[in-house]
Design a protein around this motif. Structure first.
Motif, PDB file in Angstrom:
ATOM      1  N   PRO A   1       0.802  -1.228   0.000  1.00  0.00           N
ATOM      2  CA  PRO A   1       0.000   0.000   0.000  1.00  0.00           C
ATOM      3  C   PRO A   1       0.834   1.277   0.000  1.00  0.00           C
ATOM      4  CG  PRO A   1      -1.004  -1.608   1.449  1.00  0.00           C
ATOM      5  CD  PRO A   1       0.309  -2.198   1.001  1.00  0.00           C
ATOM      6  N   SER A   2       1.961   1.275   0.674  1.00  0.00           N
ATOM      7  CA  SER A   2       2.799   2.475   0.722  1.00  0.00           C
ATOM      8  C   SER A   2       3.423   2.806  -0.631  1.00  0.00           C
ATOM      9  CB  SER A   2       3.909   2.306   1.764  1.00  0.00           C
ATOM     10  OG  SER A   2       4.754   1.219   1.427  1.00  0.00           O
ATOM     11  N   LYS A   3       3.425   1.841  -1.555  1.00  0.00           N
ATOM     12  CA  LYS A   3       3.995   2.045  -2.890  1.00  0.00           C
ATOM     13  C   LYS A   3       2.925   2.158  -3.973  1.00  0.00           C
ATOM     14  CE  LYS A   3       8.138   1.418  -1.182  1.00  0.00           C
ATOM     15  NZ  LYS A   3       9.044   2.576  -0.964  1.00  0.00           N
ATOM     16  N   LEU A   4       1.687   1.875  -3.622  1.00  0.00           N
ATOM     17  CA  LEU A   4       0.614   1.861  -4.620  1.00  0.00           C
ATOM     18  C   LEU A   4      -0.021   3.238  -4.729  1.00  0.00           C
ATOM     19  CD1 LEU A   4      -1.145   0.136  -6.564  1.00  0.00           C
ATOM     20  CD2 LEU A   4      -2.708  -0.226  -4.632  1.00  0.00           C
ATOM     21  N   ASN A   5       0.044   3.827  -5.929  1.00  0.00           N
ATOM     22  CA  ASN A   5      -0.576   5.123  -6.162  1.00  0.00           C
ATOM     23  C   ASN A   5      -1.988   4.962  -6.700  1.00  0.00           C
ATOM     24  OD1 ASN A   5       1.406   7.011  -5.319  1.00  0.00           O
ATOM     25  ND2 ASN A   5       2.592   6.598  -7.177  1.00  0.00           N
ATOM     26  N   ARG A   6      -2.795   5.993  -6.501  1.00  0.00           N
ATOM     27  CA  ARG A   6      -4.189   5.958  -6.950  1.00  0.00           C
ATOM     28  C   ARG A   6      -4.298   5.670  -8.436  1.00  0.00           C
ATOM     29  NH1 ARG A   6      -7.498  11.366  -7.985  1.00  0.00           N
ATOM     30  NH2 ARG A   6      -5.687  11.480  -9.333  1.00  0.00           N
ATOM     31  N   LYS A   7      -3.482   6.341  -9.237  1.00  0.00           N
ATOM     32  CA  LYS A   7      -3.552   6.165 -10.693  1.00  0.00           C
ATOM     33  C   LYS A   7      -3.345   4.708 -11.074  1.00  0.00           C
ATOM     34  CE  LYS A   7      -1.586   7.957 -15.012  1.00  0.00           C
ATOM     35  NZ  LYS A   7      -0.593   8.891 -15.605  1.00  0.00           N
ATOM     36  N   GLU A   8      -2.371   4.059 -10.449  1.00  0.00           N
ATOM     37  CA  GLU A   8      -2.098   2.654 -10.740  1.00  0.00           C
ATOM     38  C   GLU A   8      -3.251   1.766 -10.276  1.00  0.00           C
ATOM     39  OE1 GLU A   8       1.419   2.355  -8.498  1.00  0.00           O
ATOM     40  OE2 GLU A   8       2.654   3.510  -9.891  1.00  0.00           O
ATOM     41  N   ALA A   9      -3.820   2.077  -9.117  1.00  0.00           N
ATOM     42  CA  ALA A   9      -4.944   1.289  -8.602  1.00  0.00           C
ATOM     43  C   ALA A   9      -6.156   1.416  -9.513  1.00  0.00           C
ATOM     44  CB  ALA A   9      -5.291   1.743  -7.183  1.00  0.00           C
ATOM     45  N   PHE A  10      -6.429   2.646  -9.972  1.00  0.00           N
ATOM     46  CA  PHE A  10      -7.558   2.862 -10.870  1.00  0.00           C
ATOM     47  C   PHE A  10      -7.348   2.126 -12.193  1.00  0.00           C
ATOM     48  CE2 PHE A  10      -9.640   7.056  -9.247  1.00  0.00           C
ATOM     49  CZ  PHE A  10      -9.776   6.487  -7.999  1.00  0.00           C
ATOM     50  N   ALA A  11      -6.134   2.175 -12.716  1.00  0.00           N
ATOM     51  CA  ALA A  11      -5.841   1.476 -13.970  1.00  0.00           C
ATOM     52  C   ALA A  11      -6.039  -0.026 -13.806  1.00  0.00           C
ATOM     53  CB  ALA A  11      -4.416   1.781 -14.427  1.00  0.00           C
ATOM     54  N   ALA A  12      -5.616  -0.564 -12.668  1.00  0.00           N
ATOM     55  CA  ALA A  12      -5.803  -1.991 -12.407  1.00  0.00           C
ATOM     56  C   ALA A  12      -7.290  -2.332 -12.323  1.00  0.00           C
ATOM     57  CB  ALA A  12      -5.087  -2.388 -11.116  1.00  0.00           C
ATOM     58  N   PHE A  13      -8.090  -1.415 -11.768  1.00  0.00           N
ATOM     59  CA  PHE A  13      -9.539  -1.654 -11.701  1.00  0.00           C
ATOM     60  C   PHE A  13     -10.135  -1.725 -13.105  1.00  0.00           C
ATOM     61  CE2 PHE A  13     -13.999  -0.474 -11.148  1.00  0.00           C
ATOM     62  CZ  PHE A  13     -14.376  -1.307 -10.105  1.00  0.00           C
ATOM     63  N   THR A  14      -9.700  -0.851 -13.996  1.00  0.00           N
ATOM     64  CA  THR A  14     -10.240  -0.872 -15.366  1.00  0.00           C
ATOM     65  C   THR A  14      -9.777  -2.105 -16.137  1.00  0.00           C
ATOM     66  OG1 THR A  14      -8.418   0.441 -16.315  1.00  0.00           O
ATOM     67  CG2 THR A  14     -10.311   1.662 -15.437  1.00  0.00           C
ATOM     68  N   ARG A  15      -8.715  -2.762 -15.678  1.00  0.00           N
ATOM     69  CA  ARG A  15      -8.260  -4.014 -16.299  1.00  0.00           C
ATOM     70  C   ARG A  15      -8.937  -5.240 -15.679  1.00  0.00           C
ATOM     71  NH1 ARG A  15      -3.071  -1.466 -15.604  1.00  0.00           N
ATOM     72  NH2 ARG A  15      -2.611  -2.897 -13.861  1.00  0.00           N
ATOM     73  N   GLY A  16      -9.792  -5.029 -14.715  1.00  0.00           N
ATOM     74  CA  GLY A  16     -10.481  -6.148 -14.078  1.00  0.00           C
ATOM     75  C   GLY A  16      -9.662  -6.864 -13.039  1.00  0.00           C
TER      76      GLY A  16
ATOM     77  N   ASN B   1       3.179  15.690   4.159  1.00  0.00           N
ATOM     78  CA  ASN B   1       3.703  14.784   5.174  1.00  0.00           C
ATOM     79  C   ASN B   1       2.906  13.475   5.189  1.00  0.00           C
ATOM     80  OD1 ASN B   1       5.044  13.693   7.361  1.00  0.00           O
ATOM     81  ND2 ASN B   1       4.378  15.233   8.833  1.00  0.00           N
ATOM     82  N   ILE B   2       1.580  13.601   5.087  1.00  0.00           N
ATOM     83  CA  ILE B   2       0.737  12.403   5.042  1.00  0.00           C
ATOM     84  C   ILE B   2       1.064  11.574   3.803  1.00  0.00           C
ATOM     85  CG2 ILE B   2      -1.638  11.574   4.830  1.00  0.00           C
ATOM     86  CD1 ILE B   2      -2.446  14.156   6.391  1.00  0.00           C
ATOM     87  N   LYS B   3       1.175  12.239   2.662  1.00  0.00           N
ATOM     88  CA  LYS B   3       1.465  11.522   1.421  1.00  0.00           C
ATOM     89  C   LYS B   3       2.751  10.706   1.538  1.00  0.00           C
ATOM     90  CE  LYS B   3      -0.565  14.857  -1.832  1.00  0.00           C
ATOM     91  NZ  LYS B   3      -0.249  15.782  -2.946  1.00  0.00           N
ATOM     92  N   GLY B   4       3.746  11.297   2.140  1.00  0.00           N
ATOM     93  CA  GLY B   4       5.052  10.645   2.188  1.00  0.00           C
ATOM     94  C   GLY B   4       5.210   9.601   3.273  1.00  0.00           C
ATOM     95  N   ASN B   5       4.335   9.625   4.282  1.00  0.00           N
ATOM     96  CA  ASN B   5       4.610   8.796   5.461  1.00  0.00           C
ATOM     97  C   ASN B   5       3.486   7.891   5.938  1.00  0.00           C
ATOM     98  OD1 ASN B   5       7.394   9.692   6.373  1.00  0.00           O
ATOM     99  ND2 ASN B   5       6.370  11.666   6.179  1.00  0.00           N
ATOM    100  N   ILE B   6       2.241   8.144   5.556  1.00  0.00           N
ATOM    101  CA  ILE B   6       1.136   7.386   6.143  1.00  0.00           C
ATOM    102  C   ILE B   6       1.216   5.896   5.796  1.00  0.00           C
ATOM    103  CG2 ILE B   6      -0.527   7.695   4.256  1.00  0.00           C
ATOM    104  CD1 ILE B   6      -1.250   7.840   8.055  1.00  0.00           C
ATOM    105  N   GLY B   7       1.762   5.571   4.624  1.00  0.00           N
ATOM    106  CA  GLY B   7       1.870   4.168   4.237  1.00  0.00           C
ATOM    107  C   GLY B   7       2.718   3.350   5.181  1.00  0.00           C
ATOM    108  N   LYS B   8       3.632   4.019   5.912  1.00  0.00           N
ATOM    109  CA  LYS B   8       4.494   3.309   6.861  1.00  0.00           C
ATOM    110  C   LYS B   8       3.694   2.709   8.011  1.00  0.00           C
ATOM    111  CE  LYS B   8       8.311   6.485   5.844  1.00  0.00           C
ATOM    112  NZ  LYS B   8       9.159   7.584   6.367  1.00  0.00           N
ATOM    113  N   ALA B   9       2.499   3.255   8.244  1.00  0.00           N
ATOM    114  CA  ALA B   9       1.683   2.767   9.364  1.00  0.00           C
ATOM    115  C   ALA B   9       1.200   1.342   9.150  1.00  0.00           C
ATOM    116  CB  ALA B   9       0.489   3.697   9.583  1.00  0.00           C
ATOM    117  N   VAL B  10       1.127   0.905   7.888  1.00  0.00           N
ATOM    118  CA  VAL B  10       0.628  -0.446   7.617  1.00  0.00           C
ATOM    119  C   VAL B  10       1.711  -1.356   7.050  1.00  0.00           C
ATOM    120  CG1 VAL B  10      -1.751   0.326   7.311  1.00  0.00           C
ATOM    121  CG2 VAL B  10      -0.237   0.242   5.321  1.00  0.00           C
ATOM    122  N   GLU B  11       2.952  -0.882   7.019  1.00  0.00           N
ATOM    123  CA  GLU B  11       4.055  -1.709   6.543  1.00  0.00           C
ATOM    124  C   GLU B  11       4.406  -2.774   7.584  1.00  0.00           C
ATOM    125  OE1 GLU B  11       7.257   0.950   5.746  1.00  0.00           O
ATOM    126  OE2 GLU B  11       6.622   1.339   3.676  1.00  0.00           O
TER     127      GLU B  11
END
Length: 407
Positions: free
Chosen positions: A235-250, A374-384
């Motif tokens: 999740p800390s490496k997954l961007n919205r654009k990539e997630a949305f593209a994956a959704f459109t690919r099923g 700050n949130i963008k750069g660090n919040i993903g660490k909370a679930v690593e």
């Protein structure tokens, strides 16, 4: 790109006033829809308001905020800017307030949550141009394959459905969780709201590391991430654009999405289900709202002319034309009501229903830009792996409070 609809000066020998407008390009496909919209609107306004000309400059979303900032710093502020943020300009006393510009019927027509988000110290400077809310999206085909017959209503449903998607389908991402730096602040806020809290407390102070918010991220870490239900990209490496593209690919079973994803997915042949984001024990207390802003700068002294132009911008026809062509939501009550009744916008109705009670990020705070980064750069660490939600949110929360105190 630039569309010059009149001379470049602020006035002419005949006494005409030229308003400089800088606006963002919403046509992500590289087309001309934003350019045409503003050109047509400016021409229609000029025909009804002899003596006022509009000079339109369209800039990409990658550049528009920076270009306006450079213009302001150089002492050449536009009269009107349609951009992503207003707070710094309001704090520097560079903007007209809403009541200095708009007629009473126009000012009173904005949706309540958008008015609140457009205020700084209880005065509205940011005029919401278009809006959006977020819903939980799911792939109907994958749900059917997994034997899921009911829409998810609680966090336990999300977890159980993700388990079934992983076991019974080829979904790469049972639940896509984009905490990558592109838009992690939005994904974070959706989860905080669904957990019953948010970025700020009832008196408007940052409360990012509240007990409830820490509990929300603890649940995410233990029930989705550690159960390997969030896909092959951390999740800390997954961007919205990539997630949305994956959704459109099923490839995605569930994720949080905005209105334009509906169109993109359906064009790709994906059958999309949409529900309000579930909360811990039921529907989340509110959805996250998002708005882009338009504002009038004081520098050139064209208050009356800017006000006339913005009254025209916020007519139902103009609001609906722009929102409709970009799969976004109107910022006004009357245009929202009209869109809801229009069968051509059926896919937006669930988003419309959430907007009047939505909560927006604290965009009126001048500290929000740094806090958001700050949130963008660090919040993903909370679930690593090895990450501790209390430690990560505590660090972000302390920095937010310090930034707020420095405002």
């Amino acid at each position: 790109m630039t569309v010059t609809l009149s001379g470049c000066g602020s006035s002419s020998a005949s006494g005409d006033v030229t308003l400089k407008l800088v606006a963002a390009d919403y046509d992500v496909a590289g087309g001309q829809s934003s350019k045409k919209y503003w050109a047509d609107l400016a021409a229609a306004f000029e025909s009804k308001n002899p003596g006022i000309k509009i000079d339109v400059q369209i800039e990409s979303w990658n550049d528009v905020d920076r270009k306006v900032a450079e213009m302001v710093k150089a002492g050449k502020a536009p009269d009107v800017a349609q951009i992503g943020a207003y707070a710094d300009y309001a704090a520097a006393d560079k903007l007209y307030s809403a009541d200095q510009l708009l007629s009473v019927p126009v000012q009173s027509n904005f949706l309540g949550p958008l008015v609140d988000a457009g205020e700084q110290r209880h005065v509205q400077y940011g005029l919401p141009f278009v809006a959006s809310t977020r819903l939980l999206f799911f792939n109907k085909k994958l749900f059917k394959e997994a034997g899921i017959k009911e829409d998810p209503k609680t966090w336990d449903d999300l977890k159980d459905d993700a388990v079934r998607l992983k076991a019974n389908t080829d979904a790469k991402y049972p639940f896509a969780l984009p905490f990558g730096p592109e838009e992690a602040q939005a994904e974070t806020m959706m989860w905080l709201l669904s957990g019953g809290d948010g970025y700020i407390d009832p008196v408007g102070k940052y409360a990012i590391d509240s007990t409830q918010n820490i509990s929300t991220f603890t649940w995410l870490k233990e029930n989705l991430v550690e159960k390997k239900l969030t896909g092959p990209v951390a999740p800390s490496k997954l961007n919205r654009k990539e997630a949305f593209a994956a959704f459109t690919r099923g490839e995605v079973g569930m994720l949080n999405g905005h209105p334009s994803l509906v169109q993109a997915a359906e064009k790709a042949g994906i059958q999309v289900g949409q529900v309000a984001l579930p909360g811990r024990n039921g529907k989340a207390r509110s959805a996250m709202g998002v708005a882009d802003w338009i504002m009038g700068f004081k520098q050139n002294g064209h208050r009356v002319e800017v006000g006339k132009f913005l009254d025209f911008v916020f007519s139902d026809k103009n609001v609906l034309d722009f929102a409709g062509q970009n799969a976004l939501l109107p910022a006004t009550v009357t245009a929202s009501e009209a869109m809801e009744k229009d069968p051509a916008h059926l896919e937006l109705r669930k988003f419309l229903h959430e907007l009047p009670t939505s909560v927006l990020p604290p965009v009126g705070k001048t500290s929000w830009a740094s806090v958001s980064e700050n949130i963008k750069g660090n919040i993903g660490k909370a679930v690593e792996p090895g990450g501790d939600p209390a430690t990560v949110l505590g660090r972000i929360g302390r920095a937010a409070t310090a930034a707020e105190n420095a405002e």
